[in-house]
Scaffold this active site. Structure first.
Site, PDB file in Angstrom:
ATOM      1  CG  HIS A  68      -2.289  -0.905   1.043  1.00 39.88           C
ATOM      2  ND1 HIS A  68      -3.317  -0.783   1.645  1.00 39.88           N
ATOM      3  CD2 HIS A  68      -2.508  -1.945   0.244  1.00 39.88           C
ATOM      4  CE1 HIS A  68      -4.202  -1.535   1.361  1.00 39.88           C
ATOM      5  NE2 HIS A  68      -3.739  -2.312   0.390  1.00 39.88           N
ATOM      6  CG  ASN A  93      -4.309   2.705   4.003  1.00 37.15           C
ATOM      7  OD1 ASN A  93      -3.996   1.870   3.103  1.00 37.15           O
ATOM      8  ND2 ASN A  93      -4.161   4.295   3.635  1.00 37.15           N
TER       9      ASN A  93
HETATM   10  C1  LIG Z   1      -4.296   0.257  11.682  1.00 38.45           C
HETATM   11  C2  LIG Z   1      -4.834   1.753  11.627  1.00 38.45           C
HETATM   12  O1  LIG Z   1      -3.991   2.485  12.196  1.00 38.45           O
HETATM   13  N1  LIG Z   1      -5.922   1.908  10.907  1.00 38.45           N
HETATM   14  C3  LIG Z   1      -6.360   3.286  10.948  1.00 38.45           C
HETATM   15  C4  LIG Z   1      -6.904   3.207   9.452  1.00 38.45           C
HETATM   16  O2  LIG Z   1      -7.949   4.390   9.632  1.00 38.45           O
HETATM   17  C5  LIG Z   1      -8.798   4.508  10.484  1.00 38.45           C
HETATM   18  C6  LIG Z   1      -9.865   5.496  10.422  1.00 38.45           C
HETATM   19  O3  LIG Z   1      -9.220   6.800  10.254  1.00 38.45           O
HETATM   20  C7  LIG Z   1      -8.083   4.611  11.938  1.00 38.45           C
HETATM   21  O4  LIG Z   1      -9.344   4.589  12.817  1.00 38.45           O
HETATM   22  C8  LIG Z   1      -7.278   3.585  11.894  1.00 38.45           C
HETATM   23  O5  LIG Z   1      -6.541   3.389  13.008  1.00 38.45           O
END
Ligand SMILES: CC(=O)N[C@H]1CO[C@H](CO)[C@@H](O)[C@@H]1O
Ligand code: HEM
Ligand SMILES: *[C@@H]1O[C@H](CO)[C@@H](O)[C@H](O)[C@H]1NC(C)=O
Ligand SMILES: *[C@@H]1O[C@H](CO)[C@@H](O)[C@H](O)[C@H]1NC(C)=O
Ligand SMILES: *[C@@H]1O[C@H](CO)[C@@H](O)[C@H](O)[C@H]1NC(C)=O
Ligand SMILES: CC(=O)N[C@H]1CO[C@H](CO)[C@@H](O)[C@@H]1O
Length: 328
Positions: A68, A93
């Site tokens: 990614h 993501n």
């Molecule tokens: C693992 C991680 O950090 N994922 C993030 C991906 O995006 C979401 C939405 O903003 C976050 O809450 C997650 O922490």
């Protein structure tokens, strides 16, 4: 004033050397830190090995994180930046993780050589080590270093292929990043480990293209097995991407054998085995033609996408935030 012939030939040689190295790996080279942080690869390996021994799911997490990060705006660790609208907040993501491991490695590296090693190189090295560990030590590729970290991270610029895209559209996205169709088939072999949420395949199990029936390209035995693991209302449930139960967590060529038996999980995985653009490469890899070594080379190539240099990038102190105050 005319230049001497010898000067001209010297210039030609320099230009040729510059452009050939530039074409293959941007500014990257093996052992970029051999003077400035000679132990960096050992430090990364040690931390990664300890973490993997506690939790082997780090391998698929990091492999996906590397993909990614490199695929969206190049291998610049911009995916690691925290912030309300940074890349990691983009929907694709949502299930990427492994950030904590990168923080641990970065801390260990900074202790030994401060302010020298980029987060993007740490991702590349940690991923390499995890691929080795998840292959049971059967493969190891050398990976050039010298990446610098991005100063911009925006969810709005995240561009990733979707699991329901066609093979030809997916090929186009890879080609835009100098990855050809063979590289693409090799890299999708990353789905030899890890899991997917049932939500990605509920249509394939229950209502393919609004027919009220399963996807006819899925092995009927597998459809029945997966229906048990993924009930119609699944939200949190996950299933293995490699449906060979004996090697779901092992980096090997079984993914290609599975998709040739109609046992692919994502729609794009299954299409690789049947689309005339990719089926030959799949057959070749399923027949054991050196997947591990070739996968490593494709990972190296992925690692050269959109690499920044010391002018366009920086070396972060913490992987989660830029040093540059103008960073957004
Ligand atoms: C693992 C991680 O950090 N994922 C993030 C991906 O995006 C979401 C939405 O903003 C976050 O809450 C997650 O922490
Ligand atoms: C066309 C390209 C690709 C598409 C559409 C795609 C799509 C997906 C999807 C939908 C998932 C499941 C996510 C979830 O449910 O949480 C997934 C998981 C995964 N992908 Fe891909 N992917 C692609 C290419 C790649 C590549 C090139 C790699 C690595 C080289 C990769 C490595 C992984 C791994 C390891 C997982 C499992 C993650 C885990 O277990 O946490 N993918 N992918
Ligand atoms: C391993 O890590 C994953 C992802 O962070 C987590 O969901 C899982 O519970 C962990 N497993 C163990 C045994 O700690
Ligand atoms: C794709 O790229 C690889 C490595 O860069 C090269 O060896 C291979 O011949 C290329 N394949 C195609 C189909 O262009
Ligand atoms: C379906 O999967 C089974 C293994 O579960 C395999 O034996 C069979 O050959 C597969 N069928 C097809 C059509 O590939
Ligand atoms: C550059 C640097 O500080 N290198 C040190 C890293 O740590 C090892 C021991 O683990 C030392 O031998 C190096 O000198």
């Amino acid at each position: 004033m005319a230049m001497k012939n010898s000067t001209i030939s010297a210039l030609i040689v320099i230009l040729a050397l510059f452009s050939s190295s530039h074409v293959s790996y941007g500014e990257l080279r093996l052992g970029f830190y051999s003077k400035t942080c000679p132990n960096v690869e050992q430090i990364v390996s040690q931390v990664v090995k300890d973490a993997f021994s506690k939790n082997s799911t780090l391998a698929p997490l990091m492999l996906r994180l590397y993909f990614h990060d490199c695929f969206s705006n190049g291998c610049d660790a911009s995916l690691l930046l925290d912030g309300s609208a940074s890349e990691k907040t983009a929907p694709p993501n949502l299930s990427v993780d492994g950030y904590a491991l990168i923080d641990t490695v970065k801390t260990a590296v900074e202790k030994n050589c401060t302010g020298v090693v980029s987060c993007s190189d740490i991702i590349a090295l940690a991923t390499r080590d995890l691929v080795t560990l998840a292959s049971g030590g059967k493969t190891r590729y050398e990976i050039p270093t010298g990446r610098f970290d991005g100063k911009v991270s925006s969810a709005a610029t995240v561009k990733l292929p979707g699991p329901k895209m066609s093979v030809s559209d997916t090929i186009k996205m890879f080609e835009d990043r100098n990855l050809n169709v063979t590289d693409m088939v090799l890299l999708l072999g990353g789905h030899t480990i890890g899991v997917a949420h049932c939500s990605f395949i509920l249509d394939r199990l229950y209502n393919f293209k609004n027919t009220g029936k399963p996807d006819p390209s899925m092995n009927t035995t597998l459809v029945e097995e997966l229906k048990k693991q993924c009930p119609k209302d699944s939200v949190e449930q996950v299933i293995n991407l490699d449906q060979d139960a004996s090697s779901s967590n092992i980096v090997d060529a079984s993914f290609y054998k599975q998709i040739r038996s109609r046992r692919g999980i994502l729609h794009i995985d299954q299409l690789l085995a049947t689309d005339p653009l990719t089926s030959d490469v799949v057959m070749n890899l399923a027949n054991g033609n050196d997947f591990l070594a070739r996968f490593g080379q494709a990972m190296v190539k992925l690692g050269s996408v959109g690499v920044l240099d010391k002018v366009t990038g920086e070396i972060r102190t913490s992987c989660r935030s830029c040093k540059n105050p103008l960073c957004t």
